[in-house]
Scaffold this motif. Structure first.
Motif, mmCIF file in Angstrom:
data_model
loop_
_atom_site.group_PDB
_atom_site.id
_atom_site.type_symbol
_atom_site.label_atom_id
_atom_site.label_comp_id
_atom_site.label_asym_id
_atom_site.label_seq_id
_atom_site.Cartn_x
_atom_site.Cartn_y
_atom_site.Cartn_z
ATOM 1 N N ASN A 112 14.561 10.866 -3.857
ATOM 2 C CA ASN A 112 14.247 10.179 -2.603
ATOM 3 C C ASN A 112 13.052 9.242 -2.758
ATOM 4 O OD1 ASN A 112 16.332 11.435 -1.250
ATOM 5 N ND2 ASN A 112 15.041 13.120 -0.479
ATOM 6 N N LEU A 113 12.060 9.736 -3.536
ATOM 7 C CA LEU A 113 10.850 8.933 -3.730
ATOM 8 C C LEU A 113 11.163 7.679 -4.543
ATOM 9 C CD1 LEU A 113 7.839 8.814 -3.166
ATOM 10 C CD2 LEU A 113 7.448 10.159 -5.251
ATOM 11 N N GLN A 114 11.967 7.835 -5.562
ATOM 12 C CA GLN A 114 12.351 6.687 -6.390
ATOM 13 C C GLN A 114 13.186 5.691 -5.585
ATOM 14 O OE1 GLN A 114 14.284 8.819 -9.549
ATOM 15 N NE2 GLN A 114 12.412 8.913 -10.810
ATOM 16 N N ARG A 115 14.070 6.258 -4.749
ATOM 17 C CA ARG A 115 14.895 5.376 -3.914
ATOM 18 C C ARG A 115 14.013 4.600 -2.928
ATOM 19 N NH1 ARG A 115 17.868 9.002 -1.719
ATOM 20 N NH2 ARG A 115 19.426 9.070 -3.378
ATOM 21 N N GLU A 116 12.988 5.269 -2.409
ATOM 22 C CA GLU A 116 12.080 4.608 -1.464
ATOM 23 C C GLU A 116 11.277 3.516 -2.158
ATOM 24 O OE1 GLU A 116 8.359 5.593 1.570
ATOM 25 O OE2 GLU A 116 9.665 7.197 0.899
ATOM 26 N N LEU A 117 10.879 3.766 -3.403
ATOM 27 C CA LEU A 117 10.138 2.750 -4.151
ATOM 28 C C LEU A 117 10.987 1.498 -4.370
ATOM 29 C CD1 LEU A 117 8.250 4.942 -6.769
ATOM 30 C CD2 LEU A 117 7.197 3.414 -5.076
ATOM 31 N N VAL A 118 12.280 1.718 -4.668
ATOM 32 C CA VAL A 118 13.172 0.576 -4.847
ATOM 33 C C VAL A 118 13.313 -0.189 -3.532
ATOM 34 C CG1 VAL A 118 15.550 -0.120 -5.311
ATOM 35 C CG2 VAL A 118 14.453 1.622 -6.732
ATOM 36 N N SER A 119 13.447 0.559 -2.428
ATOM 37 C CA SER A 119 13.584 -0.056 -1.106
ATOM 38 C C SER A 119 12.324 -0.821 -0.728
ATOM 39 C CB SER A 119 13.886 1.027 -0.068
ATOM 40 O OG SER A 119 13.951 0.457 1.232
ATOM 41 N N ALA A 164 10.167 -2.111 -2.784
ATOM 42 C CA ALA A 164 10.053 -3.293 -3.632
ATOM 43 C C ALA A 164 10.893 -4.442 -3.069
ATOM 44 C CB ALA A 164 10.494 -2.969 -5.052
ATOM 45 N N LYS A 165 12.109 -4.074 -2.618
ATOM 46 C CA LYS A 165 12.965 -5.096 -2.015
ATOM 47 C C LYS A 165 12.353 -5.613 -0.714
ATOM 48 C CE LYS A 165 17.673 -6.020 -0.447
ATOM 49 N NZ LYS A 165 17.207 -6.745 0.723
ATOM 50 N N ARG A 166 11.847 -4.696 0.078
ATOM 51 C CA ARG A 166 11.223 -5.070 1.341
ATOM 52 C C ARG A 166 10.022 -5.975 1.102
ATOM 53 N NH1 ARG A 166 11.409 -6.644 6.431
ATOM 54 N NH2 ARG A 166 9.726 -5.840 7.743
ATOM 55 N N GLN A 167 9.215 -5.648 0.090
ATOM 56 C CA GLN A 167 8.047 -6.465 -0.220
ATOM 57 C C GLN A 167 8.471 -7.856 -0.656
ATOM 58 O OE1 GLN A 167 5.103 -4.622 -2.788
ATOM 59 N NE2 GLN A 167 4.381 -6.629 -3.525
ATOM 60 N N GLY A 168 9.522 -7.922 -1.459
ATOM 61 C CA GLY A 168 10.019 -9.223 -1.908
ATOM 62 C C GLY A 168 10.496 -10.078 -0.742
ATOM 63 N N ASP A 169 11.217 -9.428 0.185
ATOM 64 C CA ASP A 169 11.700 -10.161 1.356
ATOM 65 C C ASP A 169 10.535 -10.672 2.204
ATOM 66 O OD1 ASP A 169 14.273 -9.654 0.564
ATOM 67 O OD2 ASP A 169 14.572 -7.961 1.927
ATOM 68 N N GLN A 214 0.820 -1.211 0.000
ATOM 69 C CA GLN A 214 0.000 0.000 0.000
ATOM 70 C C GLN A 214 0.858 1.267 0.000
ATOM 71 O OE1 GLN A 214 -2.801 -0.123 3.231
ATOM 72 N NE2 GLN A 214 -3.750 -2.047 2.554
ATOM 73 N N ARG A 215 1.939 1.231 0.763
ATOM 74 C CA ARG A 215 2.823 2.400 0.785
ATOM 75 C C ARG A 215 3.481 2.604 -0.573
ATOM 76 N NH1 ARG A 215 7.581 3.653 5.268
ATOM 77 N NH2 ARG A 215 8.309 5.613 4.320
ATOM 78 N N ALA A 216 3.854 1.479 -1.201
ATOM 79 C CA ALA A 216 4.474 1.578 -2.533
ATOM 80 C C ALA A 216 3.481 2.133 -3.550
ATOM 81 C CB ALA A 216 4.976 0.207 -2.967
ATOM 82 N N GLN A 275 3.984 5.525 -5.646
ATOM 83 C CA GLN A 275 3.953 5.477 -7.108
ATOM 84 C C GLN A 275 2.918 6.461 -7.647
ATOM 85 O OE1 GLN A 275 6.070 3.451 -9.072
ATOM 86 N NE2 GLN A 275 5.324 4.903 -10.607
ATOM 87 N N GLN A 276 1.800 6.557 -6.957
ATOM 88 C CA GLN A 276 0.770 7.509 -7.372
ATOM 89 C C GLN A 276 1.282 8.949 -7.262
ATOM 90 O OE1 GLN A 276 -2.468 6.454 -4.769
ATOM 91 N NE2 GLN A 276 -3.341 4.936 -6.214
ATOM 92 N N ARG A 277 2.030 9.243 -6.215
ATOM 93 C CA ARG A 277 2.631 10.575 -6.058
ATOM 94 C C ARG A 277 3.609 10.851 -7.198
ATOM 95 N NH1 ARG A 277 5.646 11.486 -0.798
ATOM 96 N NH2 ARG A 277 5.779 13.599 -1.687
ATOM 97 N N LEU A 278 4.386 9.811 -7.504
ATOM 98 C CA LEU A 278 5.374 9.978 -8.574
ATOM 99 C C LEU A 278 4.691 10.194 -9.914
ATOM 100 C CD1 LEU A 278 8.412 9.876 -9.262
ATOM 101 C CD2 LEU A 278 8.137 7.421 -9.659
#
Length: 247
Positions: free
Chosen positions: A99-106, A108-113, A77-79, A83-86
């Motif tokens: 920062n927003l793009q970096r957070e999205l990457v983070s 995505a990794k967090r969701q995968g884990d 949900q946060r992602a 993404q909607q903000r972006l």
């Protein structure tokens, strides 16, 4: 003590009935179903403990899975919001965009884990569920065997109890025809001599202790009146004389 020879012979009938009652009591106590039920009861208790442990594990992993799925959903949900903000173009500052793009990457990794965690928990839950199913079937199988053994034991016990009741009633009738003082002596000796208070004198041998009488004792018994209650010097049991006593 004196007693009519016929009364002494009836004492052997009482003894035979007492022996039968002892045999029935021993058989009742020694029914193979008792040992079978002891073993099955132990197995059943152990299996039920294992089942409870497996059910607890399944319940714990179910809660763990729910928590892990909730964590995934929160990150997702946060992602989505980021993404909607972006995509909306509301963020114009290059630094904020970075920062927003970096957070999205983070995220995505967090969701995968977290999704890997969910899969791992699901596997453990499935294993626990299979274990619960297996143990439930084993408990049911052992319970069925226990029920069957219980039914067989109860049937055998009832049959033995019925015979014991019949023998007891017969003993009451026979012992009631024997003089009270003779029965009292018999009972006193029987309590001390492994349940045998009177024995037949057969071919000069006491059938209670299986020892042959010596000549001195044989002569003493020969000289005794027929209504005298004689006892074996070796074991103390009442010796009942009959036609085949050998004296």
């Amino acid at each position: 003590m004196n007693a009519e020879p016929a009364d002494q012979i009836r004492l052997l009938d009482v003894q035979a009935l007492d022996v039968r009652l002892s045999q029935l009591a021993h058989k009742r106590k020694s029914l193979p179903e008792h040992a079978e039920l002891d073993s099955l009861t132990k197995d059943l208790a152990q299996l039920r403990d294992l089942l409870i442990a497996a059910q607890t594990e399944e319940s714990d992993t179910a809660r763990e899975q729910t928590k892990a799925e909730q964590d995934v959903d929160q990150v997702r949900q946060r992602a989505v919001r980021d993404q909607q903000r972006l995509d909306s173009g509301a963020v114009s500052s290059p630094r904020d965009l970075e920062n927003l793009q970096r957070e999205l990457v983070s995220l995505a990794k967090r969701q995968g884990d977290l999704e890997d965690v969910v899969l791992e928990v699901m596997e453990r839950r499935e294993s626990a569920a299979e274990r619960v199913t297996e143990l439930t079937e084993r408990v049911s199988s052992v319970q069925a065997k226990t029920d069957d053994a219980t039914s067989r034991r109860d049937a055998a016990t009832a049959e033995l109890d019925a015979e014991a009741a019949s023998v007891t009633k017969e003993r009451e009738v026979v012992s009631g025809s024997v003089p009270a003082d003779l029965i009292a002596l018999y009972e006193k000796i029987r309590a001390k001599q492994a349940g045998v208070g009177a024995a037949k004198l057969y071919q000069r041998r006491c059938m209670g202790c299986q020892i042959e009488l010596d000549m001195a004792e044989i002569n003493e018994i020969k000289a005794a009146a027929r209504d005298k209650v004689v006892r074996h010097e070796n074991c103390g049991r009442i010796l009942v004389r009959t036609a085949d006593s050998g004296i």
